[in-house]
Design an enzyme around this catalytic site. Structure first.
Site, PDB file in Angstrom:
ATOM      1  N   ALA A  71       0.821  -1.220   0.000  1.00  0.00           N
ATOM      2  CA  ALA A  71       0.000   0.000   0.000  1.00  0.00           C
ATOM      3  C   ALA A  71       0.855   1.270   0.000  1.00  0.00           C
ATOM      4  O   ALA A  71       0.378   2.348  -0.352  1.00  0.00           O
ATOM      5  CB  ALA A  71      -0.935   0.010   1.202  1.00  0.00           C
ATOM      6  N   LYS A  92       3.334   1.952   2.729  1.00  0.00           N
ATOM      7  CA  LYS A  92       3.738   2.357   4.080  1.00  0.00           C
ATOM      8  C   LYS A  92       5.224   2.729   4.140  1.00  0.00           C
ATOM      9  O   LYS A  92       5.576   3.812   4.604  1.00  0.00           O
ATOM     10  CB  LYS A  92       3.512   1.202   5.075  1.00  0.00           C
ATOM     11  CG  LYS A  92       2.104   1.010   5.501  1.00  0.00           C
ATOM     12  CD  LYS A  92       1.976  -0.258   6.330  1.00  0.00           C
ATOM     13  CE  LYS A  92       2.238  -1.472   5.479  1.00  0.00           C
ATOM     14  NZ  LYS A  92       2.132  -2.749   6.193  1.00  0.00           N
ATOM     15  N   SER A  93       6.072   1.813   3.664  1.00  0.00           N
ATOM     16  CA  SER A  93       7.528   2.071   3.795  1.00  0.00           C
ATOM     17  C   SER A  93       7.940   3.296   2.996  1.00  0.00           C
ATOM     18  O   SER A  93       8.786   4.074   3.447  1.00  0.00           O
ATOM     19  CB  SER A  93       8.371   0.891   3.317  1.00  0.00           C
ATOM     20  OG  SER A  93       7.708  -0.294   3.432  1.00  0.00           O
ATOM     21  N   ARG A 120      15.493  -8.848   1.193  1.00  0.00           N
ATOM     22  CA  ARG A 120      15.338  -8.525  -0.238  1.00  0.00           C
ATOM     23  C   ARG A 120      16.573  -7.752  -0.694  1.00  0.00           C
ATOM     24  O   ARG A 120      17.244  -7.108   0.121  1.00  0.00           O
ATOM     25  CB  ARG A 120      14.095  -7.650  -0.455  1.00  0.00           C
ATOM     26  CG  ARG A 120      12.793  -8.361  -0.131  1.00  0.00           C
ATOM     27  CD  ARG A 120      11.600  -7.403  -0.296  1.00  0.00           C
ATOM     28  NE  ARG A 120      10.359  -8.041   0.125  1.00  0.00           N
ATOM     29  CZ  ARG A 120       9.352  -7.426   0.743  1.00  0.00           C
ATOM     30  NH1 ARG A 120       9.449  -6.134   1.037  1.00  0.00           N
ATOM     31  NH2 ARG A 120       8.264  -8.079   1.066  1.00  0.00           N
ATOM     32  N   ARG A 124       6.771  -4.814  -8.024  1.00  0.00           N
ATOM     33  CA  ARG A 124       7.944  -4.802  -7.140  1.00  0.00           C
ATOM     34  C   ARG A 124       8.891  -5.932  -7.527  1.00  0.00           C
ATOM     35  O   ARG A 124      10.095  -5.829  -7.354  1.00  0.00           O
ATOM     36  CB  ARG A 124       7.446  -4.955  -5.700  1.00  0.00           C
ATOM     37  CG  ARG A 124       8.314  -4.344  -4.672  1.00  0.00           C
ATOM     38  CD  ARG A 124       7.508  -3.973  -3.447  1.00  0.00           C
ATOM     39  NE  ARG A 124       7.183  -5.153  -2.651  1.00  0.00           N
ATOM     40  CZ  ARG A 124       6.595  -5.089  -1.445  1.00  0.00           C
ATOM     41  NH1 ARG A 124       6.274  -3.924  -0.929  1.00  0.00           N
ATOM     42  NH2 ARG A 124       6.326  -6.182  -0.782  1.00  0.00           N
ATOM     43  N   ARG A 144       0.001 -13.041   0.204  1.00  0.00           N
ATOM     44  CA  ARG A 144      -0.038 -11.615   0.547  1.00  0.00           C
ATOM     45  C   ARG A 144      -1.353 -10.984   0.100  1.00  0.00           C
ATOM     46  O   ARG A 144      -1.924 -10.147   0.802  1.00  0.00           O
ATOM     47  CB  ARG A 144       1.147 -10.882  -0.086  1.00  0.00           C
ATOM     48  CG  ARG A 144       2.351 -10.970   0.795  1.00  0.00           C
ATOM     49  CD  ARG A 144       3.605 -10.391   0.215  1.00  0.00           C
ATOM     50  NE  ARG A 144       4.681 -10.739   1.120  1.00  0.00           N
ATOM     51  CZ  ARG A 144       5.228  -9.898   2.008  1.00  0.00           C
ATOM     52  NH1 ARG A 144       4.872  -8.650   2.052  1.00  0.00           N
ATOM     53  NH2 ARG A 144       6.158 -10.312   2.846  1.00  0.00           N
ATOM     54  N   ASN A 178      -3.851   5.895  -0.626  1.00  0.00           N
ATOM     55  CA  ASN A 178      -2.637   6.224  -1.382  1.00  0.00           C
ATOM     56  C   ASN A 178      -2.850   5.982  -2.876  1.00  0.00           C
ATOM     57  O   ASN A 178      -2.522   4.939  -3.402  1.00  0.00           O
ATOM     58  CB  ASN A 178      -1.467   5.385  -0.857  1.00  0.00           C
ATOM     59  CG  ASN A 178      -0.158   5.741  -1.547  1.00  0.00           C
ATOM     60  OD1 ASN A 178      -0.099   6.676  -2.336  1.00  0.00           O
ATOM     61  ND2 ASN A 178       0.883   4.993  -1.238  1.00  0.00           N
TER      62      ASN A 178
HETATM   63  P1  5GP Z   1       7.217  -7.080   4.485  1.00  0.00           P
HETATM   64  O1  5GP Z   1       7.623  -8.518   4.475  1.00  0.00           O
HETATM   65  O2  5GP Z   1       6.495  -6.698   3.207  1.00  0.00           O
HETATM   66  O3  5GP Z   1       8.349  -6.158   4.806  1.00  0.00           O
HETATM   67  O4  5GP Z   1       6.159  -6.889   5.652  1.00  0.00           O
HETATM   68  C1  5GP Z   1       5.041  -7.711   5.742  1.00  0.00           C
HETATM   69  C2  5GP Z   1       4.094  -7.175   6.792  1.00  0.00           C
HETATM   70  O5  5GP Z   1       4.693  -7.281   8.079  1.00  0.00           O
HETATM   71  C3  5GP Z   1       3.747  -5.708   6.600  1.00  0.00           C
HETATM   72  O6  5GP Z   1       2.342  -5.565   6.738  1.00  0.00           O
HETATM   73  C4  5GP Z   1       4.465  -5.021   7.724  1.00  0.00           C
HETATM   74  O7  5GP Z   1       3.750  -3.886   8.192  1.00  0.00           O
HETATM   75  C5  5GP Z   1       4.435  -6.098   8.779  1.00  0.00           C
HETATM   76  N1  5GP Z   1       5.447  -5.897   9.813  1.00  0.00           N
HETATM   77  C6  5GP Z   1       6.694  -5.397   9.712  1.00  0.00           C
HETATM   78  N2  5GP Z   1       7.298  -5.338  10.902  1.00  0.00           N
HETATM   79  C7  5GP Z   1       6.406  -5.819  11.805  1.00  0.00           C
HETATM   80  C8  5GP Z   1       6.421  -5.985  13.221  1.00  0.00           C
HETATM   81  O8  5GP Z   1       7.372  -5.697  13.921  1.00  0.00           O
HETATM   82  N3  5GP Z   1       5.295  -6.490  13.783  1.00  0.00           N
HETATM   83  C9  5GP Z   1       4.195  -6.827  13.067  1.00  0.00           C
HETATM   84  N4  5GP Z   1       3.140  -7.302  13.717  1.00  0.00           N
HETATM   85  N5  5GP Z   1       4.138  -6.678  11.732  1.00  0.00           N
HETATM   86  C10 5GP Z   1       5.228  -6.184  11.111  1.00  0.00           C
END
Ligand code: 5GP
Length: 192
Positions: A16, A18-19, A45, A138, A149, A172
């Site tokens: 979405a 966020k990062s 990654r 991505r 996902r 967004n």
């Molecule tokens: P990604 O693998 O795409 O970086 O993150 C996957 C999901 O994990 C995203 O929704 C992200 O917000 C969530 N996430 C990242 N860090 C944490 C964390 O410390 N705790 C929790 N509960 N979710 C997290």
């Protein structure tokens, strides 16, 4: 843990934005915001740096630290563990900055039971179709993980409109517009 200044939790489905929004905020206001670096057992990654985006750890090590009470919250997302250590938030709070957290919905529900008292911002894609397009664009996620996902994203989106859960829901559609709105939300609440 009680932060003197309210932290900000960013939630919403993976892809979405966020990062990207967090990165923009930290680039514009480097002395005001600090990122809570989560732990995860997912594979790193190519674009990521250990200790910056996440602490990339083995499952056993993370389970041990969770059992020792070192985490504020933790969850399993798409088969991998994620969690916020007390230290990750404490380090930012101690530096006098506003702590930004990027966590999933399970994390949000757990943080709501603590005394962290953050603002909760839900970053939403304009549609599920657009979210899928962004995630595929991505190019760093295999098909199985992609399906997982997308399924998780559908569930998370169901919480978007839930009364009382979010301080702000940000759609967004374009990055510039979304950032301007986020910036306005934040500058109304913090003396930047
Ligand atoms: P990604 O693998 O795409 O970086 O993150 C996957 C999901 O994990 C995203 O929704 C992200 O917000 C969530 N996430 C990242 N860090 C944490 C964390 O410390 N705790 C929790 N509960 N979710 C997290």
């Amino acid at each position: 843990m009680l932060a003197r200044v309210r932290p900000i939790v960013f939630a919403g489905p993976s892809g979405a934005g966020k990062s990207t929004l967090i990165k923009k905020l930290m680039t514009e206001f480097p002395s005001a915001f600090g990122f809570s670096v989560s732990h995860t057992t997912r594979k790193i990654r190519p674009s990521e740096v250990d200790g910056v985006n996440y602490h990339f750890v083995e499952r056993e090590a993370m389970e041990k630290e969770i059992a020792e009470g070192k985490f504020i919250e933790n969850a399993v997302y798409s088969g991998n563990m994620y969690g916020t250590s007390i230290k990750a938030v404490q380090d930012v709070v101690d530096s006098g900055k506003v702590c930004l957290l990027d966590i999933d919905l399970q994390g949000v529900l757990l943080v709501k039971k603590t005394d962290l008292n953050p603002y909760y911002v839900f970053i939403s894609p304009p549609s599920m179709e657009e979210l899928e397009r962004r995630l595929r664009g991505r190019g760093d996620t295999e098909e199985d993980a992609m399906q997982q996902r997308l399924e998780t994203a559908k569930k998370e989106m169901a919480y978007r409109d839930q009364e009382g859960l979010w301080d702000y829901v940000l759609i967004n559609e374009s990055l510039e517009d979304a950032y301007a709105k986020l910036r306005a939300f934040i500058t109304e609440r913090y003396p930047l």
